[in-house]
Design an enzyme around this catalytic site. Sequence first.
Site, PDB file in Angstrom:
ATOM      1  N   VAL A 213       0.867  -1.195   0.000  1.00 26.47           N
ATOM      2  CA  VAL A 213       0.000   0.000   0.000  1.00 26.47           C
ATOM      3  C   VAL A 213       0.900   1.241   0.000  1.00 26.47           C
ATOM      4  O   VAL A 213       1.751   1.379   0.880  1.00 26.47           O
ATOM      5  CB  VAL A 213      -0.886   0.052   1.280  1.00 26.47           C
ATOM      6  CG1 VAL A 213      -1.781   1.290   1.263  1.00 26.47           C
ATOM      7  CG2 VAL A 213      -1.731  -1.214   1.428  1.00 26.47           C
ATOM      8  N   HIS A 214       0.760   2.099  -1.001  1.00 32.49           N
ATOM      9  CA  HIS A 214       1.535   3.344  -0.953  1.00 32.49           C
ATOM     10  C   HIS A 214       0.867   4.535  -1.641  1.00 32.49           C
ATOM     11  O   HIS A 214       1.428   5.626  -1.668  1.00 32.49           O
ATOM     12  CB  HIS A 214       2.936   3.143  -1.536  1.00 32.49           C
ATOM     13  CG  HIS A 214       2.961   3.036  -3.034  1.00 32.49           C
ATOM     14  ND1 HIS A 214       2.772   1.851  -3.693  1.00 32.49           N
ATOM     15  CD2 HIS A 214       3.135   3.964  -3.989  1.00 32.49           C
ATOM     16  CE1 HIS A 214       2.836   2.060  -4.999  1.00 32.49           C
ATOM     17  NE2 HIS A 214       3.054   3.330  -5.220  1.00 32.49           N
ATOM     18  N   ARG A 215      -0.340   4.366  -2.206  1.00 29.31           N
ATOM     19  CA  ARG A 215      -0.993   5.516  -2.848  1.00 29.31           C
ATOM     20  C   ARG A 215      -1.374   6.539  -1.789  1.00 29.31           C
ATOM     21  O   ARG A 215      -1.956   6.165  -0.739  1.00 29.31           O
ATOM     22  CB  ARG A 215      -2.285   5.076  -3.557  1.00 29.31           C
ATOM     23  CG  ARG A 215      -2.095   4.181  -4.723  1.00 29.31           C
ATOM     24  CD  ARG A 215      -1.659   4.923  -5.965  1.00 29.31           C
ATOM     25  NE  ARG A 215      -0.942   3.988  -6.799  1.00 29.31           N
ATOM     26  CZ  ARG A 215       0.142   4.259  -7.518  1.00 29.31           C
ATOM     27  NH1 ARG A 215       0.646   5.474  -7.500  1.00 29.31           N
ATOM     28  NH2 ARG A 215       0.724   3.349  -8.238  1.00 29.31           N
ATOM     29  N   ASP A 291      -2.267  -1.503  -3.923  1.00 28.52           N
ATOM     30  CA  ASP A 291      -2.706  -0.335  -4.689  1.00 28.52           C
ATOM     31  C   ASP A 291      -1.605   0.104  -5.642  1.00 28.52           C
ATOM     32  O   ASP A 291      -1.655   1.176  -6.228  1.00 28.52           O
ATOM     33  CB  ASP A 291      -3.157   0.818  -3.770  1.00 28.52           C
ATOM     34  CG  ASP A 291      -2.058   1.319  -2.844  1.00 28.52           C
ATOM     35  OD1 ASP A 291      -0.878   0.925  -3.009  1.00 28.52           O
ATOM     36  OD2 ASP A 291      -2.362   2.139  -1.950  1.00 28.52           O
TER      37      ASP A 291
END
Length: 370
Positions: A213-215, A291
Amino acid sequence: MRAMKIVTVVGARPQFVKAAVVSRAIQAHNAHCEISRLTEVIVHTGQHYDETMSQIFFEEMEIPTPAYNLGVGSGSHAAQTGEILMKLEPVLLAEQPDVVLVYGDTNSTLAAALAAAKLNMPIGHVEAGLRSYNRAMPEEINRILTDHISTFLFCPTPTSVSILRQEGITQGVHLTGDVMFDASLHYAAIAETRSNALAQHRLLPQHYYLATVHRPVNADVMEQMQHILRAFCQFEFPVVFPVHPRTQKIVEAILAHDGDFGHVSQLRLIEPVGYFDMLTLEKHARAIITDSGGVQKEAYFFRVPCVTLRQETEWVETVETGWNRLCAIDEEEIVARVRSAQGGEWIPVFGDGAASAQIVNILLRDVLSQ
Ligand code: UD1
Ligand code: UDP
């Protein structure tokens, strides 16, 4: 002997993966051809700088050491983009490349393309024609602008070619296939012998989920990350989660505040991993939850079901074939989607694994003939 100089600009993790295989294709050309010679000068903007976000990829993938590191580091969009522009211009003036190669959709991509365009230097955009149609994403702005100032548009899929056509871009458009598919094929074979990620994290094939997850819409919002982490703690299988540095602080804050949700043993928070470990973890996962743009595709390459924690995706083929499902950021929905994640039809939509060689051949033909 004819010669061509390429300046390659990279800065963020996914760009190292993409540029690695094009560098290999450049070296393969030089090893086999005596009538034309390619010189590649790599510029690292410094956007990503942690050892696990940068150096490990250069080592594992044997990417030539950058001739320049602009050292821009982290910052606001304007600061990062502006600093790259300013620092790259003198490099391009000194190197006088025949073409500037940029990859994907990060701030490093746009800044490099803009610096080159202002100097009237031809730009090659690898991974052209991708759209989410969500302009709140910084990447969408970077993609649109880069595509519209590029000379060579290397498209990974037929969809990306038709998107460019709809925007009036038909000149210089080439359907090459996806360089990330090339990378996954080449390096997964090496990873087989070089990674012991499953043993290291005490995981059994098909008996764990892999998550990234990094958005900013997820990773920068406390409520979103709470839903995500609570969901991750509900599975009967471990969730191995290499945490991107953007996401690190918020994850720590949530765990400190909410405790372990009573299931901490199933959540395996780990540092970002190198490419060999990542490919290994992806290949054997029961399903992937992400994501990331690149990770959605890699799930498809390895025929692993994927749940994408976003409202839309640029990689529509992964959804249309049934391998990938979009998912709202809601604890119960994430749990349900992951439990029911399944495969679909697999078609070779990302090419035949020779996209990087095609890119080099097109550049040789079209740049040297000018
Ligand atoms: C960037 C790209 C994104 C891409 C992602 C790949 C932009 C606008 N975004 O997002 O498209 O999907 O890279 O991973 O270009 N940080 C560190 N160490 C590092 C790098 C970053 O600690 O080596 C931390 C910093 O706190 C920084 C934050 O992560 O502020 C975000 O980094 P940044 O490069 O701005 O964006 P990413 O989220 O990594
Ligand atoms: N990746 C990796 N280690 C990790 C997470 C990702 O090697 O801990 C690789 C992944 O396999 C893919 C690329 O990084 O090749 C994707 O980068 P990222 O998710 O950071 O960016 P995006 O593709 O979303 O732009």
